[in-house]
Design a protein around this motif. Structure first.
Motif, PDB file in Angstrom:
ATOM      1  N   ASN A  33       0.816  -1.213   0.000  1.00  0.00           N
ATOM      2  CA  ASN A  33       0.000   0.000   0.000  1.00  0.00           C
ATOM      3  C   ASN A  33       0.851   1.264   0.000  1.00  0.00           C
ATOM      4  O   ASN A  33       0.587   2.198  -0.731  1.00  0.00           O
ATOM      5  N   GLU A  34       1.842   1.310   0.853  1.00  0.00           N
ATOM      6  CA  GLU A  34       2.743   2.464   0.934  1.00  0.00           C
ATOM      7  C   GLU A  34       4.151   1.922   0.805  1.00  0.00           C
ATOM      8  O   GLU A  34       4.577   1.091   1.587  1.00  0.00           O
ATOM      9  N   GLY A  35       4.885   2.363  -0.182  1.00  0.00           N
ATOM     10  CA  GLY A  35       6.262   1.896  -0.303  1.00  0.00           C
ATOM     11  C   GLY A  35       6.584   1.414  -1.692  1.00  0.00           C
ATOM     12  O   GLY A  35       5.800   1.551  -2.622  1.00  0.00           O
ATOM     13  N   THR A  36       7.754   0.817  -1.791  1.00  0.00           N
ATOM     14  CA  THR A  36       8.259   0.372  -3.082  1.00  0.00           C
ATOM     15  C   THR A  36       7.807  -1.061  -3.372  1.00  0.00           C
ATOM     16  O   THR A  36       7.353  -1.773  -2.485  1.00  0.00           O
ATOM     17  N   VAL A  37       7.990  -1.470  -4.610  1.00  0.00           N
ATOM     18  CA  VAL A  37       7.684  -2.836  -5.018  1.00  0.00           C
ATOM     19  C   VAL A  37       8.823  -3.739  -4.546  1.00  0.00           C
ATOM     20  O   VAL A  37       9.996  -3.422  -4.736  1.00  0.00           O
ATOM     21  N   ARG A  38       8.459  -4.837  -3.920  1.00  0.00           N
ATOM     22  CA  ARG A  38       9.446  -5.830  -3.506  1.00  0.00           C
ATOM     23  C   ARG A  38       9.435  -6.940  -4.544  1.00  0.00           C
ATOM     24  O   ARG A  38       8.374  -7.421  -4.928  1.00  0.00           O
ATOM     25  N   GLU A  39      10.610  -7.383  -4.940  1.00  0.00           N
ATOM     26  CA  GLU A  39      10.725  -8.432  -5.953  1.00  0.00           C
ATOM     27  C   GLU A  39      11.273  -9.705  -5.331  1.00  0.00           C
ATOM     28  O   GLU A  39      12.285  -9.669  -4.630  1.00  0.00           O
ATOM     29  N   GLY A  40      10.604 -10.822  -5.565  1.00  0.00           N
ATOM     30  CA  GLY A  40      11.099 -12.127  -5.159  1.00  0.00           C
ATOM     31  C   GLY A  40      10.582 -12.602  -3.812  1.00  0.00           C
ATOM     32  O   GLY A  40      10.129 -11.826  -2.981  1.00  0.00           O
ATOM     33  N   LYS A  41      10.670 -13.919  -3.629  1.00  0.00           N
ATOM     34  CA  LYS A  41      10.172 -14.547  -2.406  1.00  0.00           C
ATOM     35  C   LYS A  41      10.944 -14.105  -1.168  1.00  0.00           C
ATOM     36  O   LYS A  41      10.359 -13.978  -0.097  1.00  0.00           O
ATOM     37  N   GLU A  42      12.240 -13.915  -1.289  1.00  0.00           N
ATOM     38  CA  GLU A  42      13.038 -13.526  -0.117  1.00  0.00           C
ATOM     39  C   GLU A  42      12.562 -12.182   0.433  1.00  0.00           C
ATOM     40  O   GLU A  42      12.370 -12.029   1.643  1.00  0.00           O
ATOM     41  N   ALA A  43      12.347 -11.212  -0.449  1.00  0.00           N
ATOM     42  CA  ALA A  43      11.859  -9.900  -0.010  1.00  0.00           C
ATOM     43  C   ALA A  43      10.456 -10.020   0.582  1.00  0.00           C
ATOM     44  O   ALA A  43      10.129  -9.364   1.573  1.00  0.00           O
TER      45      ALA A  43
END
Length: 135
Positions: A33-43
């Motif tokens: 909702n607020e923030g950057t896109v996280r990529e991948g399962k670890e993130a």
């Protein structure tokens, strides 16, 4: 296709992070909702661990919709939560409870979730945990 979305939310409600991760592609894109896109399962797993420290949430009143031919699904639900530990930049946690309408949107690739986008009203949440009269 929505079976994977239901399994994902069942795992969420069971506090089963490995179960949630099993529903995701390795390169899942997580739009919070607020923030950057996280990529991948670890993130995604790191995000879940952080959320588990700060919040205890259960989702109810779930409605899952799908666009099977487009590889997409959406869900509307109510977040019933307790604010456990202060999250950076947000009001101080004192065990406040909250109830919040929210929604998530999904891309489904080869039977797994490849994108999760979650939306809710942050101002409403802040008002509720701050004890504002209009919450």
């Amino acid at each position: 296709m929505p079976a994977v979305v239901k399994t994902y939310f069942d795992a969420f409600n069971a506090k089963d992070i490995p179960g949630m991760l099993a529903c995701l592609t390795d390169d899942v894109a997580h739009h919070v909702n607020e923030g950057t896109v996280r990529e991948g399962k670890e993130a995604f797993e790191e995000f879940c661990a952080h959320m588990s420290r700060c919040y205890d949430e259960t989702l109810t009143d779930m409605v899952i919709l799908e666009a099977r031919d487009q590889g997409r699904a959406a869900a509307e639900y109510v977040v019933n939560g307790t604010y456990l530990a202060t999250d950076a930049g947000l009001p101080e946690a004192q065990g406040q409870t909250y109830r919040l309408s929210a929604g998530s949107f999904f891309d489904i690739t080869d039977g797994k979730i490849s994108r999760v986008t979650t939306r809710y009203n942050l101002s409403d949440w802040i008002a509720q945990v701050s004890g504002a009269d209009d919450a």
